[in-house]
Design a protein around this motif. Structure first.
Motif, PDB file in Angstrom:
ATOM      1  N   GLY A  47      12.345  -2.415  -4.777  1.00 10.60           N
ATOM      2  CA  GLY A  47      11.603  -2.952  -3.631  1.00 10.60           C
ATOM      3  C   GLY A  47      10.284  -2.227  -3.468  1.00 10.60           C
ATOM      4  O   GLY A  47      10.079  -1.121  -3.982  1.00 10.60           O
ATOM      5  N   THR A  48       9.363  -2.862  -2.763  1.00 13.41           N
ATOM      6  CA  THR A  48       8.095  -2.221  -2.437  1.00 13.41           C
ATOM      7  C   THR A  48       7.735  -2.558  -1.001  1.00 13.41           C
ATOM      8  O   THR A  48       7.814  -3.705  -0.568  1.00 13.41           O
ATOM      9  N   VAL A  49       7.367  -1.515  -0.223  1.00 16.99           N
ATOM     10  CA  VAL A  49       6.960  -1.671   1.171  1.00 16.99           C
ATOM     11  C   VAL A  49       5.788  -0.744   1.432  1.00 16.99           C
ATOM     12  O   VAL A  49       5.472   0.126   0.626  1.00 16.99           O
ATOM     13  N   ARG A  50       5.177  -0.922   2.578  1.00 15.86           N
ATOM     14  CA  ARG A  50       4.065  -0.078   2.981  1.00 15.86           C
ATOM     15  C   ARG A  50       4.548   1.355   3.231  1.00 15.86           C
ATOM     16  O   ARG A  50       5.689   1.575   3.641  1.00 15.86           O
ATOM     17  N   THR A  51       3.658   2.325   2.988  1.00 19.12           N
ATOM     18  CA  THR A  51       3.987   3.727   3.246  1.00 19.12           C
ATOM     19  C   THR A  51       4.392   3.929   4.695  1.00 19.12           C
ATOM     20  O   THR A  51       3.796   3.373   5.611  1.00 19.12           O
ATOM     21  N   GLY A  52       5.409   4.776   4.880  1.00 12.01           N
ATOM     22  CA  GLY A  52       5.872   5.114   6.218  1.00 12.01           C
ATOM     23  C   GLY A  52       7.030   4.266   6.709  1.00 12.01           C
ATOM     24  O   GLY A  52       7.738   4.671   7.641  1.00 12.01           O
ATOM     25  N   ASN A  53       7.241   3.086   6.111  1.00 15.65           N
ATOM     26  CA  ASN A  53       8.316   2.203   6.594  1.00 15.65           C
ATOM     27  C   ASN A  53       9.697   2.809   6.351  1.00 15.65           C
ATOM     28  O   ASN A  53      10.576   2.762   7.216  1.00 15.65           O
ATOM     29  N   LEU A  54       9.905   3.348   5.153  1.00 13.52           N
ATOM     30  CA  LEU A  54      11.198   3.964   4.855  1.00 13.52           C
ATOM     31  C   LEU A  54      11.451   5.160   5.772  1.00 13.52           C
ATOM     32  O   LEU A  54      12.563   5.341   6.296  1.00 13.52           O
ATOM     33  N   GLU A  55      10.401   5.970   5.972  1.00 15.81           N
ATOM     34  CA  GLU A  55      10.549   7.150   6.810  1.00 15.81           C
ATOM     35  C   GLU A  55      10.903   6.768   8.250  1.00 15.81           C
ATOM     36  O   GLU A  55      11.687   7.455   8.921  1.00 15.81           O
ATOM     37  N   LYS A  56      10.316   5.670   8.760  1.00 14.78           N
ATOM     38  CA  LYS A  56      10.632   5.227  10.120  1.00 14.78           C
ATOM     39  C   LYS A  56      12.089   4.785  10.240  1.00 14.78           C
ATOM     40  O   LYS A  56      12.768   5.076  11.233  1.00 14.78           O
TER      41      LYS A  56
END
Length: 612
Positions: free
Chosen positions: A197-206
């Protein structure tokens, strides 16, 4: 009969009330905000910011127009129904290309790690996928993005793969979240529905901070090591821009920039908006480049050669060529008709040769007379010019002479007053006569300096000018004073050009040099020296006057602040210099101490106007 005068008075007062209401009504400024997560979410995030801007710019009523779809944003921009735009980077790039909006500030997003002006994307997979450890392992795997047109949710990742020689649409199975929500991508990968998967930076951390997932559930692929605060797998791109419309008044845009930059991290606007503040606009050319590379809107036809694209790109050249060819054809036809007429007239012209020769002789005589007149006029002009230059030199000499004499008289008068005071001659009548006599001398000196100022007056027109040449003019003007104080004034380094008002820049240099001169003279420094060094857009001015006390250093740019004795300075020199550099030349001035004295550093904005 009824008296109508009271009614006329009331009608007049009513009209005046209407006029005053109209005159004092605030002009409305609208900001179009891209509400991609819905109006309620956007209103909650940006409402305090809008109210802060409205309070900071009291002459205008500022309001927001929340637009949930890009075509809505396009419509209001196209029809100039808003004055400013706050949107994501790709939407800005499209509006910039198609409608000419211009960025004026960039968002410092998030409130962690001091705020971020850039963002990126990250590749991730399940932690137990031992078969996926690098980008080359993506071949034959399923890759999920948020949306094909999502910049952080797919386009950054797509470009990164292409730059690494991987075309995901050919070598992998690319899928997108059916609801275009980033959490769908995350949960699909962790549940095994997608490999990567690929998402914008910070999304996983949130999601981890909210307890939705665990950090041990996933691993990151292809991480960059460039010092950015968040883990990321792609290049960095600028955050949301705040842009102005082409029709928006420049004064309003400038006030808006100031208001944005004044928003602090602790302000309610930043807290509710979940951002740190605003900064100068970043470069958004990389956004255009990635859209061109992916042939995404508005560059979906980038590189294609069609009649429509040729017409769109070269229509003005085609029209110009058609006009030129048409003119050449018409001219050729005209020349053909003219040649026929000329052949018919040839015999008549031969018969008229004698008259023509006679006329030629007359013209020759007229030309000779004209040349003589021009020669006389040129000579008169040279005489006039030389006389003017002579008068100019004489005037400057007279000014210098007129200053020496009254200064000597003033000095003698003051000395005589001291002696006559000791002799008891000084009384009220003496003082009145002394004031009258010396006031007359000072008025005469004032008239002289006004004459000299008017002669040297320069309009503050902005243009490209040589920094070195301009400083040399100031040095030349100050040469006598610095020689009297035995100060060595040196100009070092290579010349460069800047765009601005040369006369204002002279005032900056003059104020700084006068400050150094006064310090050197007051402290009686051995071998007093001032060095001016030019280096690639920067000017360093060093003296050996011992430096500025630490408790004074932070206040040197304050207006009316001076350490000189009363009457020796108003404390406006460095303040004026700072105002000119920052507001007129978009430059910066810093003051510090060296081992020998004070240092003034000027960082000039090397913007040069090429006449566009």
């Amino acid at each position: 009969m009824i008296d109508k005068r009271p009614y006329i008075k009331y009608i007049f007062l009513f009209i005046m009330l209407l006029l005053s209401t109209s005159l004092f009504a605030q002009k409305e400024i609208k900001i179009g905000i891209f509400a991609y997560n819905g109006v309620e979410f956007a209103l909650n995030r940006w409402d305090k910011t809008i109210k802060t801007l409205d309070k900071a710019i009291p002459d205008y009523k500022i309001s927001a127009l929340y637009l949930t779809k890009f075509n809505e944003m396009t419509e209001v921009v196209k029809n100039s129904k808003i004055d400013f735009v706050l949107t994501n980077p790709t939407a800005y790039a499209r509006l910039e290309k198609e409608y000419g909006i211009s960025r004026i500030s960039t968002l410092i997003n998030t409130r962690e790690d001091g705020g971020l002006t850039q963002f990126s994307s990250v590749f991730f997979t399940r932690a137990d996928r031992d078969d996926i450890n690098s980008l080359k392992d993506f071949k034959g795997k399923s890759i999920m993005g948020v949306n094909k047109e999502g910049f952080g949710g797919w386009q950054m990742a797509h470009k990164e793969l292409l730059d690494n020689g991987i075309d995901p649409f050919k070598t992998s199975n690319v899928v997108f979240a059916p609801d275009s929500i980033k959490t769908t991508v995350v949960y699909s990968v962790l549940s095994g529905k997608a490999d990567i998967g690929t998402v914008r930076t910070g999304n996983l951390e949130k999601l981890v901070s909210k307890g939705k997932i665990k950090k041990s559930d996933y691993k990151l692929i292809g991480l960059k090591n460039d010092g950015f605060a968040l883990p990321h797998s792609t290049a960095l791109y600028p955050e949301w821009p705040f842009a102005t419309m082409p029709h928006t008044d420049l004064k309003v845009s400038n006030e808006m920039v100031k208001a944005l930059l004044n928003i602090k991290t602790s302000d309610i606007a930043a807290i509710k908006g979940n951002y740190t503040g605003w900064t100068v606009p970043l470069d958004y050319v990389p956004i255009h480049n990635i859209l061109m590379q992916l042939r995404a809107k508005p560059y979906e036809h980038y590189g294609e050669v069609t009649l429509a694209s040729i017409w769109k790109e070269f229509k003005y050249a085609v029209v110009a060529t058609f006009i030129i060819v048409s003119m050449i054809f018409i001219y050729t036809v005209y020349i053909g008709v003219l040649n026929k007429k000329l052949k018919i007239s040839e015999n008549n012209l031969k018969k008229s040769n004698r008259d023509l020769e006679k006329a030629t002789l007359e013209i020759k005589n007229i030309n000779q007379d004209l040349e003589e007149r021009i020669g006389i006029a040129v000579q008169e002009y040279k005489i006039h010019k030389e006389a003017k230059q002579s008068s100019l030199k004489e005037m400057i000499g007279n000014i210098a002479h007129q200053w020496r004499q009254p200064l000597n008289i003033l000095s003698i008068n003051i000395q005589n007053m001291e002696f006559e005071y000791e002799d008891g001659i000084v009384n009220k009548a003496y003082l009145a006569n002394f004031v009258h006599k010396n006031k007359h001398i000072i008025n005469s000196m004032s008239k002289t300096i006004n004459l000299f100022s008017e002669f040297l007056k320069n309009d503050k027109i902005k243009e490209n000018f040589s920094v070195k040449n301009t400083i040399e003019e100031i040095i030349s003007a100050l040469a006598t004073q610095f020689k009297d104080y035995k100060i060595s004034l040196n100009l070092l380094g290579s010349d460069f050009e800047v765009y601005g008002s040369a006369s204002e820049f002279k005032q900056v240099i003059l104020n700084i040099l006068n400050n150094s001169k006064d310090e050197l003279a007051e402290k009686c420094v051995d071998n007093p020296t001032i060095n001016i060094t030019l280096n690639n857009g920067e000017i360093t001015i060093d003296d050996n006057a011992g430096g500025i006390p630490d408790d004074v250093l932070d206040r040197v740019f304050e207006p009316y602040y001076t350490t000189k004795d009363q009457g020796k300075g108003m404390g406006m020199g460095l303040y004026i210099a700072k105002m000119i550099l920052e507001e007129s030349m978009e430059s910066e001035i810093l003051v510090s101490n060296t081992l020998e004295g004070a240092r003034v550093l000027i960082k000039l904005n090397q913007k040069v106007n090429y006449g566009r």
